[in-house]
Design a protein around this motif. Structure first.
Motif, PDB file in Angstrom:
ATOM      1  N   THR A 187      -1.977  31.408  24.633  1.00 32.17           N
ATOM      2  CA  THR A 187      -1.323  30.860  23.453  1.00 32.17           C
ATOM      3  C   THR A 187      -0.404  29.736  23.906  1.00 32.17           C
ATOM      4  O   THR A 187       0.464  29.954  24.747  1.00 32.17           O
ATOM      5  CB  THR A 187      -0.493  31.929  22.711  1.00 32.17           C
ATOM      6  OG1 THR A 187      -1.295  33.075  22.473  1.00 32.17           O
ATOM      7  CG2 THR A 187       0.033  31.378  21.394  1.00 32.17           C
ATOM      8  N   VAL A 188      -0.627  28.554  23.362  1.00 34.15           N
ATOM      9  CA  VAL A 188       0.239  27.416  23.653  1.00 34.15           C
ATOM     10  C   VAL A 188       1.236  27.292  22.502  1.00 34.15           C
ATOM     11  O   VAL A 188       0.831  27.194  21.335  1.00 34.15           O
ATOM     12  CB  VAL A 188      -0.557  26.103  23.824  1.00 34.15           C
ATOM     13  CG1 VAL A 188       0.386  24.916  24.010  1.00 34.15           C
ATOM     14  CG2 VAL A 188      -1.513  26.228  25.002  1.00 34.15           C
ATOM     15  N   TYR A 189       2.502  27.350  22.853  1.00 33.92           N
ATOM     16  CA  TYR A 189       3.584  27.214  21.881  1.00 33.92           C
ATOM     17  C   TYR A 189       4.284  25.879  22.079  1.00 33.92           C
ATOM     18  O   TYR A 189       4.507  25.447  23.215  1.00 33.92           O
ATOM     19  CB  TYR A 189       4.619  28.328  22.065  1.00 33.92           C
ATOM     20  CG  TYR A 189       4.158  29.679  21.602  1.00 33.92           C
ATOM     21  CD1 TYR A 189       4.206  30.019  20.255  1.00 33.92           C
ATOM     22  CD2 TYR A 189       3.702  30.625  22.504  1.00 33.92           C
ATOM     23  CE1 TYR A 189       3.805  31.272  19.821  1.00 33.92           C
ATOM     24  CE2 TYR A 189       3.294  31.879  22.082  1.00 33.92           C
ATOM     25  CZ  TYR A 189       3.361  32.194  20.734  1.00 33.92           C
ATOM     26  OH  TYR A 189       2.954  33.439  20.311  1.00 33.92           O
ATOM     27  N   ARG A 190       4.653  25.254  20.967  1.00 33.45           N
ATOM     28  CA  ARG A 190       5.470  24.043  20.988  1.00 33.45           C
ATOM     29  C   ARG A 190       6.753  24.328  20.230  1.00 33.45           C
ATOM     30  O   ARG A 190       6.726  24.943  19.163  1.00 33.45           O
ATOM     31  CB  ARG A 190       4.730  22.884  20.309  1.00 33.45           C
ATOM     32  CG  ARG A 190       3.542  22.441  21.116  1.00 33.45           C
ATOM     33  CD  ARG A 190       2.661  21.441  20.441  1.00 33.45           C
ATOM     34  NE  ARG A 190       3.326  20.462  19.606  1.00 33.45           N
ATOM     35  CZ  ARG A 190       2.691  19.653  18.773  1.00 33.45           C
ATOM     36  NH1 ARG A 190       1.381  19.718  18.671  1.00 33.45           N
ATOM     37  NH2 ARG A 190       3.341  18.782  18.048  1.00 33.45           N
ATOM     38  N   ARG A 191       7.867  23.878  20.789  1.00 28.90           N
ATOM     39  CA  ARG A 191       9.147  24.068  20.106  1.00 28.90           C
ATOM     40  C   ARG A 191       9.307  22.955  19.077  1.00 28.90           C
ATOM     41  O   ARG A 191       9.245  21.778  19.394  1.00 28.90           O
ATOM     42  CB  ARG A 191      10.309  24.066  21.089  1.00 28.90           C
ATOM     43  CG  ARG A 191      11.587  24.536  20.450  1.00 28.90           C
ATOM     44  CD  ARG A 191      12.812  24.505  21.340  1.00 28.90           C
ATOM     45  NE  ARG A 191      12.583  24.446  22.749  1.00 28.90           N
ATOM     46  CZ  ARG A 191      12.883  25.421  23.609  1.00 28.90           C
ATOM     47  NH1 ARG A 191      13.394  26.547  23.183  1.00 28.90           N
ATOM     48  NH2 ARG A 191      12.669  25.260  24.900  1.00 28.90           N
ATOM     49  N   ARG A 192       9.505  23.341  17.828  1.00 28.83           N
ATOM     50  CA  ARG A 192       9.716  22.410  16.723  1.00 28.83           C
ATOM     51  C   ARG A 192      10.976  22.817  15.977  1.00 28.83           C
ATOM     52  O   ARG A 192      11.052  23.948  15.479  1.00 28.83           O
ATOM     53  CB  ARG A 192       8.530  22.443  15.741  1.00 28.83           C
ATOM     54  CG  ARG A 192       7.257  21.951  16.331  1.00 28.83           C
ATOM     55  CD  ARG A 192       7.319  20.447  16.416  1.00 28.83           C
ATOM     56  NE  ARG A 192       6.021  19.942  16.810  1.00 28.83           N
ATOM     57  CZ  ARG A 192       5.882  18.826  17.474  1.00 28.83           C
ATOM     58  NH1 ARG A 192       6.907  18.113  17.817  1.00 28.83           N
ATOM     59  NH2 ARG A 192       4.690  18.417  17.826  1.00 28.83           N
ATOM     60  N   HIS A 193      11.940  21.912  15.919  1.00 28.39           N
ATOM     61  CA  HIS A 193      13.183  22.170  15.182  1.00 28.39           C
ATOM     62  C   HIS A 193      13.838  23.478  15.629  1.00 28.39           C
ATOM     63  O   HIS A 193      14.300  24.264  14.810  1.00 28.39           O
ATOM     64  CB  HIS A 193      12.942  22.166  13.678  1.00 28.39           C
ATOM     65  CG  HIS A 193      12.209  20.950  13.200  1.00 28.39           C
ATOM     66  ND1 HIS A 193      12.763  19.686  13.229  1.00 28.39           N
ATOM     67  CD2 HIS A 193      10.953  20.788  12.712  1.00 28.39           C
ATOM     68  CE1 HIS A 193      11.882  18.809  12.771  1.00 28.39           C
ATOM     69  NE2 HIS A 193      10.773  19.454  12.468  1.00 28.39           N
ATOM     70  N   GLY A 194      13.815  23.730  16.940  1.00 26.44           N
ATOM     71  CA  GLY A 194      14.479  24.896  17.510  1.00 26.44           C
ATOM     72  C   GLY A 194      13.679  26.186  17.488  1.00 26.44           C
ATOM     73  O   GLY A 194      14.160  27.208  17.960  1.00 26.44           O
ATOM     74  N   SER A 195      12.460  26.181  16.945  1.00 23.27           N
ATOM     75  CA  SER A 195      11.637  27.390  16.874  1.00 23.27           C
ATOM     76  C   SER A 195      10.303  27.166  17.567  1.00 23.27           C
ATOM     77  O   SER A 195       9.760  26.063  17.538  1.00 23.27           O
ATOM     78  CB  SER A 195      11.362  27.760  15.414  1.00 23.27           C
ATOM     79  OG  SER A 195      12.551  28.047  14.742  1.00 23.27           O
ATOM     80  N   TRP A 196       9.773  28.233  18.157  1.00 24.02           N
ATOM     81  CA  TRP A 196       8.454  28.166  18.772  1.00 24.02           C
ATOM     82  C   TRP A 196       7.395  28.269  17.697  1.00 24.02           C
ATOM     83  O   TRP A 196       7.460  29.125  16.815  1.00 24.02           O
ATOM     84  CB  TRP A 196       8.277  29.283  19.795  1.00 24.02           C
ATOM     85  CG  TRP A 196       9.116  29.102  21.005  1.00 24.02           C
ATOM     86  CD1 TRP A 196      10.206  29.849  21.360  1.00 24.02           C
ATOM     87  CD2 TRP A 196       8.945  28.119  22.029  1.00 24.02           C
ATOM     88  NE1 TRP A 196      10.714  29.373  22.539  1.00 24.02           N
ATOM     89  CE2 TRP A 196       9.972  28.316  22.978  1.00 24.02           C
ATOM     90  CE3 TRP A 196       8.038  27.083  22.235  1.00 24.02           C
ATOM     91  CZ2 TRP A 196      10.104  27.532  24.116  1.00 24.02           C
ATOM     92  CZ3 TRP A 196       8.174  26.292  23.367  1.00 24.02           C
ATOM     93  CH2 TRP A 196       9.192  26.524  24.282  1.00 24.02           C
TER      94      TRP A 196
END
Length: 122
Positions: free
Chosen positions: A99-108
């Motif tokens: 699973t690839v997660y990206r942090r967006r606006h402080g959330s994964w």
């Protein structure tokens, strides 16, 4: 990076697949351009994932093991693990997961999820 935080997201995801709230959970967690590459040969975009999970039979049990974190940059990580799940009717699932997660606006947020089936031993 905190592997515990990302493992918690994976557990929440699997729990949602057990209690039939997966469509809502993944609809919120996935990035707008996120995709899932599934073991049976499909690549589903976010809306297709949500639609498919609305009618998916629930998993009864699941297990995550051999987890490891690969840091891609400050705002992107890959969580890799072995997953096992069962619906209790002989429909068992055993695969390597990424699973690839990206942090967006402080959330994964989930950007890419991929399954590689592990053949039965024998």
């Amino acid at each position: 990076m905190n592997i515990a935080e990302l493992l918690e997201l994976e557990h929440q995801g699997w729990s949602s697949l057990c209690n039939r709230t997966g469509a809502d959970f993944y609809g919120r967690l996935m990035t707008p351009d996120g995709v899932m590459v599934l073991a049976h040969g499909l690549v589903l975009e976010r809306e297709e994932v949500v639609t498919s999970l609305n009618d998916a039979p629930p998993w009864r049990t699941y297990e995550i093991s051999d987890e490891r974190l690969v840091e891609l940059n400050d705002d992107a990580v890959a969580l890799v693990y072995t997953g096992r799940a069962s619906r209790g009717d002989g429909d068992d699932f055993h695969a390597l997961m990424s699973t690839v997660y990206r942090r967006r606006h402080g959330s994964w947020r989930l950007a890419l999820y991929q399954q590689t089936p592990i053949p039965p031993a024998g």
